[in-house]
Design a protein around this motif. Structure first.
Motif, mmCIF file in Angstrom:
data_model
loop_
_atom_site.group_PDB
_atom_site.id
_atom_site.type_symbol
_atom_site.label_atom_id
_atom_site.label_comp_id
_atom_site.label_asym_id
_atom_site.label_seq_id
_atom_site.Cartn_x
_atom_site.Cartn_y
_atom_site.Cartn_z
ATOM 1 N N LYS A 1 -6.394 -9.809 -0.636
ATOM 2 C CA LYS A 1 -6.101 -8.410 -0.264
ATOM 3 C C LYS A 1 -7.372 -7.583 -0.120
ATOM 4 O O LYS A 1 -7.304 -6.402 0.206
ATOM 5 N N ASN A 2 -8.522 -8.159 -0.458
ATOM 6 C CA ASN A 2 -9.730 -7.334 -0.613
ATOM 7 C C ASN A 2 -10.392 -6.993 0.726
ATOM 8 O O ASN A 2 -9.914 -7.360 1.796
ATOM 9 N N ALA A 3 -11.562 -6.318 0.608
ATOM 10 C CA ALA A 3 -12.250 -5.820 1.802
ATOM 11 C C ALA A 3 -13.247 -6.823 2.371
ATOM 12 O O ALA A 3 -13.770 -6.619 3.457
ATOM 13 N N GLY A 4 -13.544 -7.875 1.605
ATOM 14 C CA GLY A 4 -14.445 -8.914 2.114
ATOM 15 C C GLY A 4 -15.906 -8.505 2.186
ATOM 16 O O GLY A 4 -16.649 -8.996 3.026
ATOM 17 N N VAL B 1 -10.928 -17.209 -8.384
ATOM 18 C CA VAL B 1 -11.434 -17.757 -9.650
ATOM 19 C C VAL B 1 -10.691 -19.042 -10.016
ATOM 20 O O VAL B 1 -11.303 -20.073 -10.310
ATOM 21 N N GLY B 2 -9.354 -18.986 -9.972
ATOM 22 C CA GLY B 2 -8.558 -20.164 -10.333
ATOM 23 C C GLY B 2 -8.860 -21.348 -9.418
ATOM 24 O O GLY B 2 -9.058 -22.482 -9.877
ATOM 25 N N LEU B 3 -8.923 -21.082 -8.114
ATOM 26 C CA LEU B 3 -9.160 -22.185 -7.171
ATOM 27 C C LEU B 3 -10.601 -22.700 -7.278
ATOM 28 O O LEU B 3 -10.843 -23.901 -7.118
ATOM 29 N N ASN C 1 -13.900 -6.840 -12.467
ATOM 30 C CA ASN C 1 -14.399 -5.470 -12.246
ATOM 31 C C ASN C 1 -14.608 -5.114 -10.779
ATOM 32 O O ASN C 1 -15.611 -4.491 -10.414
ATOM 33 N N GLY C 2 -13.658 -5.562 -9.952
ATOM 34 C CA GLY C 2 -13.678 -5.154 -8.540
ATOM 35 C C GLY C 2 -14.701 -5.867 -7.684
ATOM 36 O O GLY C 2 -14.928 -5.487 -6.540
ATOM 37 N N MET C 3 -15.335 -6.925 -8.214
ATOM 38 C CA MET C 3 -16.381 -7.628 -7.429
ATOM 39 C C MET C 3 -16.167 -9.142 -7.459
ATOM 40 O O MET C 3 -17.129 -9.916 -7.513
ATOM 41 N N ARG D 1 -5.489 -0.421 -9.062
ATOM 42 C CA ARG D 1 -4.993 -0.767 -7.720
ATOM 43 C C ARG D 1 -5.960 -0.256 -6.669
ATOM 44 O O ARG D 1 -6.528 0.827 -6.805
ATOM 45 N N GLY D 2 -6.142 -1.043 -5.622
ATOM 46 C CA GLY D 2 -6.989 -0.614 -4.503
ATOM 47 C C GLY D 2 -6.153 -0.560 -3.239
ATOM 48 O O GLY D 2 -5.482 -1.522 -2.897
ATOM 49 N N GLN D 3 -6.186 0.589 -2.559
ATOM 50 C CA GLN D 3 -5.406 0.747 -1.325
ATOM 51 C C GLN D 3 -6.325 0.624 -0.112
ATOM 52 O O GLN D 3 -7.468 1.085 -0.141
ATOM 53 N N PRO E 1 -0.992 -15.836 -2.877
ATOM 54 C CA PRO E 1 -1.624 -15.239 -4.060
ATOM 55 C C PRO E 1 -1.332 -13.733 -4.084
ATOM 56 O O PRO E 1 -1.442 -13.064 -3.062
ATOM 57 N N ALA E 2 -0.915 -13.206 -5.243
ATOM 58 C CA ALA E 2 -0.433 -11.819 -5.271
ATOM 59 C C ALA E 2 -1.384 -10.888 -6.013
ATOM 60 O O ALA E 2 -0.988 -9.814 -6.446
ATOM 61 N N GLY E 3 -2.630 -11.285 -6.178
ATOM 62 C CA GLY E 3 -3.596 -10.431 -6.877
ATOM 63 C C GLY E 3 -4.497 -9.738 -5.883
ATOM 64 O O GLY E 3 -4.039 -8.950 -5.046
HETATM 65 C C1 LIG Z 1 -8.449 -3.576 -2.163
HETATM 66 C C2 LIG Z 1 -9.482 -4.446 -2.791
HETATM 67 C C3 LIG Z 1 -10.737 -4.565 -2.219
HETATM 68 C C4 LIG Z 1 -11.694 -5.392 -2.798
HETATM 69 N N1 LIG Z 1 -12.874 -5.581 -2.152
HETATM 70 C C5 LIG Z 1 -13.786 -6.434 -2.673
HETATM 71 C C6 LIG Z 1 -14.988 -6.700 -1.981
HETATM 72 O O1 LIG Z 1 -15.180 -6.212 -0.882
HETATM 73 N N2 LIG Z 1 -15.908 -7.516 -2.554
HETATM 74 C C7 LIG Z 1 -15.695 -8.071 -3.793
HETATM 75 O O2 LIG Z 1 -16.577 -8.782 -4.302
HETATM 76 N N3 LIG Z 1 -14.529 -7.883 -4.444
HETATM 77 C C8 LIG Z 1 -13.582 -7.088 -3.910
HETATM 78 N N4 LIG Z 1 -12.392 -6.881 -4.560
HETATM 79 C C9 LIG Z 1 -12.188 -7.555 -5.836
HETATM 80 C C10 LIG Z 1 -11.823 -9.017 -5.662
HETATM 81 O O3 LIG Z 1 -10.883 -9.181 -4.637
HETATM 82 C C11 LIG Z 1 -11.266 -9.531 -7.002
HETATM 83 O O4 LIG Z 1 -12.197 -9.245 -8.026
HETATM 84 C C12 LIG Z 1 -11.026 -11.027 -6.966
HETATM 85 O O5 LIG Z 1 -10.219 -11.370 -5.870
HETATM 86 C C13 LIG Z 1 -10.360 -11.466 -8.267
HETATM 87 O O6 LIG Z 1 -10.074 -12.826 -8.147
HETATM 88 P P1 LIG Z 1 -9.234 -13.564 -9.270
HETATM 89 O O7 LIG Z 1 -9.056 -14.943 -8.816
HETATM 90 O O8 LIG Z 1 -9.868 -13.324 -10.598
HETATM 91 O O9 LIG Z 1 -7.872 -12.771 -9.348
HETATM 92 P P2 LIG Z 1 -6.681 -12.593 -8.299
HETATM 93 O O10 LIG Z 1 -7.118 -12.824 -6.927
HETATM 94 O O11 LIG Z 1 -6.057 -11.290 -8.615
HETATM 95 O O12 LIG Z 1 -5.729 -13.786 -8.660
HETATM 96 C C14 LIG Z 1 -4.915 -13.812 -9.800
HETATM 97 C C15 LIG Z 1 -3.654 -14.534 -9.426
HETATM 98 O O13 LIG Z 1 -2.870 -14.753 -10.594
HETATM 99 C C16 LIG Z 1 -1.516 -14.674 -10.204
HETATM 100 N N5 LIG Z 1 -0.738 -14.420 -11.425
HETATM 101 C C17 LIG Z 1 -0.710 -13.300 -12.168
HETATM 102 N N6 LIG Z 1 0.105 -13.458 -13.222
HETATM 103 C C18 LIG Z 1 0.598 -14.703 -13.154
HETATM 104 C C19 LIG Z 1 1.495 -15.471 -13.939
HETATM 105 N N7 LIG Z 1 2.041 -14.960 -15.058
HETATM 106 N N8 LIG Z 1 1.801 -16.732 -13.573
HETATM 107 C C20 LIG Z 1 1.262 -17.278 -12.455
HETATM 108 N N9 LIG Z 1 0.398 -16.601 -11.653
HETATM 109 C C21 LIG Z 1 0.062 -15.335 -11.999
HETATM 110 C C22 LIG Z 1 -1.485 -13.522 -9.224
HETATM 111 O O14 LIG Z 1 -0.347 -13.583 -8.409
HETATM 112 C C23 LIG Z 1 -2.784 -13.746 -8.461
HETATM 113 O O15 LIG Z 1 -2.591 -14.482 -7.278
HETATM 114 C C24 LIG Z 1 -11.410 -6.071 -4.010
HETATM 115 C C25 LIG Z 1 -10.158 -5.950 -4.587
HETATM 116 C C26 LIG Z 1 -9.187 -5.154 -3.987
HETATM 117 C C27 LIG Z 1 -7.837 -5.048 -4.615
#
Ligand SMILES: Cc1cc2nc3c(=O)[nH]c(=O)nc-3n(C[C@H](O)[C@H](O)[C@H](O)COP(=O)(O)OP(=O)(O)OC[C@H]3O[C@@H](n4cnc5c(N)ncnc54)[C@H](O)[C@@H]3O)c2cc1C
Length: 378
Positions: A59-62, A27-29, A358-360, A248-250, A53-55
């Motif tokens: 880490k997801n399933a793609g 989302v951020g990028l 919401n996991g997507m 959390r998703g394992q 990236p630590a979110g």
């Molecule tokens: C195991 C797993 C499987 C999944 N499988 C799928 C799938 O198959 N298909 C699908 O559509 N979605 C899937 N998802 C969901 C999907 O990966 C997420 O919804 C999506 O990556 C969220 O993107 P984001 O950029 O919003 O957040 P994130 O990728 O979580 O990025 C947020 C970033 O903010 C950083 N951050 C947090 N706090 C701070 C701070 N205070 N200062 C600076 N940086 C900070 C974190 O380190 C992180 O890198 C899955 C998720 C998981 C965990």
């Protein structure tokens, strides 16, 4: 800045930002990409707490998916039909945007299809889902512009080499990507446009003023005219009034499996469990429903209860004939809320957010990034 930054570093690297984005996930990028594509002169920085990236984005399933039948039935228990329809459209359009932004080759997009599977013991549940196929085909058809999205395809079961599966619903429009390649492509695209990504830089506090955002971090203070919170599951750490909680998703991945018959993305148990092939390996994840309370955490970790249930499904159902080693396990954290809809809004003057995927978020993340970028008045 509290560190030993030089005048040069302060002038060229650390100041003069138009927009600072917190979080370097999809989302951020994508927000950075959208802003830079529209206004190349903007100076944009992304502050990321992790070394990588630590979110969830790396880490997801793609799965490039928009909902299995049982998952959509579940979502209709929480949201109205029009709200669920809006979500599905977000996922579909988000995937189109992701593919357009980065190209299918860069993200290794493959449309092998999606398959929802049901065990012999779940025939009543399967019947309920199968009965809903016409309803969902009618609902989703206009949203994604495709006919006959879901169909029963039990003849496929024999090809897969699985054990105890008696019903299968096929979705021919679902695909899969290589998550690592997708994020690497996104990082290099935004960096190529001149966006600076600062890793190991955790925002501890946001001081939001009328004409300036001051982001207090472990590396010192950053200033910008506007800032975007794109931290998904971590959203409420910085803005407590946001309705976002972690889940959390394992995940586990096997060694390469000789003669693997499974190809595509598979859904089981209302979307809570999922597996796919990654070349000739099986990636399997989920099981959060077994221990909701413990999995509502931002802390990394894997647990016996979930890993054992994933292993049971792997060895008894998915690849029952073979002795297969599990090569690696990990986890990631998703952002959920009482509502299914993501939060994309202006929080206050100069401060915006796009959280709660919401996991997507693989599906909708590219679009949410663009939507939040479009809110900014520059
Ligand atoms: C195991 C797993 C499987 C999944 N499988 C799928 C799938 O198959 N298909 C699908 O559509 N979605 C899937 N998802 C969901 C999907 O990966 C997420 O919804 C999506 O990556 C969220 O993107 P984001 O950029 O919003 O957040 P994130 O990728 O979580 O990025 C947020 C970033 O903010 C950083 N951050 C947090 N706090 C701070 C701070 N205070 N200062 C600076 N940086 C900070 C974190 O380190 C992180 O890198 C899955 C998720 C998981 C965990």
């Amino acid at each position: 800045m509290k560190n030993n930054f030089s005048y040069w570093e302060q002038e060229s690297f650390l100041s003069g930002f138009d927009v600072l984005i917190i979080g370097s996930g999809i989302v951020g990028l994508s927000a950075a990409l959208s802003l830079k594509s529209q206004k190349p002169k903007l100076k944009i920085g992304v502050l990321e707490a992790g070394f990588l990236p630590a979110g969830a984005s790396t880490k997801n399933a793609g799965f490039a998916c928009f909902g299995s039948i049982s998952e959509l039935i579940e979502e209709l228990k929480t949201g109205r039909e029009d709200q669920v329809a809006e979500l599905i459209e977000l996922r579909w359009k988000g995937l189109e945007k992701l593919r357009k932004n980065l190209g299918d080759k860069a993200i290794l997009f493959e449309q092998y299809g999606g398959f929802e599977v049901f065990k012999r013991t779940e025939s009543d549940f399967a019947k309920t889902c199968i009965e809903q196929i016409p309803y969902f085909n009618k609902l989703l058809g206009p949203l994604i512009g495709k006919p006959d999205i879901y169909a029963v395809n039990n003849t496929k079961i024999a090809e897969l080499g699985m054990n105890g599966i008696t019903n299968l619903i096929h979705n021919k429009y679902e695909g899969q990507i290589d998550t690592g390649k997708m994020m690497l492509a996104l990082v290099s695209k935004v960096q190529g446009l001149g966006v600076s990504i600062f890793n190991n830089c955790r925002v501890q506090k946001i001081e939001s003023k009328l004409n300036e955002q001051v982001l207090i971090t472990n590396q010192g203070n950053f200033r910008a005219k506007s800032s975007i919170l794109a931290t998904n599951a971590f959203g409420a750490e910085l803005i407590p009034e946001l309705d976002v909680f972690p889940g959390r998703g394992q995940v586990l991945i096997t060694e390469p499996i000789k003669g693997l018959k499974i190809k595509g993305s598979f859904h089981y148990n209302r979307g809570y469990t999922y597996f796919r092939n990654v070349h000739d390996r099986i990636l399997l994840g989920g099981g959060r429903d077994l221990d909701f309370e413990a999995e509502q955490t931002l802390e990394p970790g894997i647990t016996d209860i979930i890993q054992e249930s994933l292993e049971k499904l792997l060895f008894e159902t998915i690849v029952p004939q073979q002795k297969v080693k599990i090569e690696h396990r990990w986890c990631g954290v998703m952002g959920f809320g009482k509502e299914l809809k993501p939060i994309v809004k202006k929080i206050g003057p100069g401060l915006y957010c796009a959280v709660r995927c919401n996991g997507m978020g693989v599906a909708m993340g590219s679009l949410l990034g663009e939507q939040v970028a479009n809110l900014i008045d520059l």
